[in-house]
Scaffold this motif. Sequence first.
Motif, PDB file in Angstrom:
ATOM      1  N   TRP A   8       0.844  -1.200   0.000  1.00  0.00           N
ATOM      2  CA  TRP A   8       0.000   0.000   0.000  1.00  0.00           C
ATOM      3  C   TRP A   8       0.873   1.241   0.000  1.00  0.00           C
ATOM      4  CZ3 TRP A   8       0.545   3.572   3.871  1.00  0.00           C
ATOM      5  CH2 TRP A   8       1.097   3.137   5.078  1.00  0.00           C
ATOM      6  N   VAL A   9       0.274   2.316  -0.455  1.00  0.00           N
ATOM      7  CA  VAL A   9       0.877   3.639  -0.329  1.00  0.00           C
ATOM      8  C   VAL A   9      -0.258   4.634  -0.133  1.00  0.00           C
ATOM      9  CG1 VAL A   9       0.946   4.152  -2.816  1.00  0.00           C
ATOM     10  CG2 VAL A   9       2.525   5.322  -1.276  1.00  0.00           C
ATOM     11  N   LEU A  10      -0.069   5.544   0.788  1.00  0.00           N
ATOM     12  CA  LEU A  10      -1.037   6.602   1.063  1.00  0.00           C
ATOM     13  C   LEU A  10      -0.427   7.919   0.613  1.00  0.00           C
ATOM     14  CD1 LEU A  10      -3.689   7.605   2.361  1.00  0.00           C
ATOM     15  CD2 LEU A  10      -2.418   7.773   4.521  1.00  0.00           C
ATOM     16  N   ASP A  13      -3.829  12.732  -1.921  1.00  0.00           N
ATOM     17  CA  ASP A  13      -5.160  12.749  -2.537  1.00  0.00           C
ATOM     18  C   ASP A  13      -5.635  11.402  -3.051  1.00  0.00           C
ATOM     19  OD1 ASP A  13      -3.376  12.564  -4.609  1.00  0.00           O
ATOM     20  OD2 ASP A  13      -4.271  14.149  -5.811  1.00  0.00           O
ATOM     21  N   HIS A  14      -4.880  10.339  -2.826  1.00  0.00           N
ATOM     22  CA  HIS A  14      -5.330   9.004  -3.207  1.00  0.00           C
ATOM     23  C   HIS A  14      -4.439   7.951  -2.559  1.00  0.00           C
ATOM     24  CE1 HIS A  14      -2.159   9.640  -6.235  1.00  0.00           C
ATOM     25  NE2 HIS A  14      -2.147   8.337  -6.441  1.00  0.00           N
ATOM     26  N   LEU A  15      -4.848   6.698  -2.717  1.00  0.00           N
ATOM     27  CA  LEU A  15      -4.052   5.603  -2.200  1.00  0.00           C
ATOM     28  C   LEU A  15      -4.101   4.444  -3.177  1.00  0.00           C
ATOM     29  CD1 LEU A  15      -5.887   3.072  -0.781  1.00  0.00           C
ATOM     30  CD2 LEU A  15      -6.515   4.988   0.660  1.00  0.00           C
ATOM     31  N   THR A 108       4.248   0.452   2.340  1.00  0.00           N
ATOM     32  CA  THR A 108       4.848  -0.809   2.754  1.00  0.00           C
ATOM     33  C   THR A 108       6.274  -0.961   2.238  1.00  0.00           C
ATOM     34  OG1 THR A 108       3.713  -1.830   0.872  1.00  0.00           O
ATOM     35  CG2 THR A 108       2.729  -2.150   3.071  1.00  0.00           C
ATOM     36  N   PHE A 109       6.791   0.028   1.541  1.00  0.00           N
ATOM     37  CA  PHE A 109       8.160  -0.055   1.039  1.00  0.00           C
ATOM     38  C   PHE A 109       9.130  -0.418   2.167  1.00  0.00           C
ATOM     39  CE2 PHE A 109      12.309   1.959   0.378  1.00  0.00           C
ATOM     40  CZ  PHE A 109      12.714   1.288  -0.766  1.00  0.00           C
ATOM     41  N   HIS A 110       8.953   0.190   3.315  1.00  0.00           N
ATOM     42  CA  HIS A 110       9.873  -0.020   4.436  1.00  0.00           C
ATOM     43  C   HIS A 110       9.784  -1.459   4.964  1.00  0.00           C
ATOM     44  CE1 HIS A 110      10.577   4.211   4.136  1.00  0.00           C
ATOM     45  NE2 HIS A 110       9.261   4.362   4.075  1.00  0.00           N
ATOM     46  N   ARG A 111       8.606  -2.051   4.925  1.00  0.00           N
ATOM     47  CA  ARG A 111       8.453  -3.461   5.295  1.00  0.00           C
ATOM     48  C   ARG A 111       9.205  -4.342   4.300  1.00  0.00           C
ATOM     49  NH1 ARG A 111       2.473  -5.717   5.243  1.00  0.00           N
ATOM     50  NH2 ARG A 111       2.911  -6.155   3.066  1.00  0.00           N
TER      51      ARG A 111
END
Length: 136
Positions: A8-10, A13-15, A108-111
């Motif tokens: 995911w990315v937040l 203005d969108h995700l 979730t890049f960091h995960r």
Amino acid sequence: MPFFVDAWVLLPDHLHTIWTLPEGDAAYGKRWGMIKAHVSGKCAHVVEAKTPRNESRIKRREGILWQRRFWEHQIRDDLDYQRHVDYIHFNPVKHGLVTRVADWPHSTFHRYVKHGVYREDWALDRTIMGTIAMGE
């Protein structure tokens, strides 16, 4: 209504998100409805105080936090999956919010880095982005 968030990315203005649902369960819409209702109940009053709803949203009893629809895509294979995960993680750079994927905290890049899937400097060489040929 269980599901696993693969990526995911937040953004402001969108995700974007990739979910794995239980076998035989394709109720994306019901899950999005529940998520939208929960988030709206917790924070819509703050946003709506700053941005009033237009006539159309009032008529439909809609808030301003969410679009009416969502886009869904069923992943076809491993390559399709990897391209979507990469696209999600690169999105803050694409939109000019950061210059390095690692500088955007809301994904979730960091995960993925922690689990050794990506290096911290992933995508600094923009040639990798030629493989991510999806639009928004």
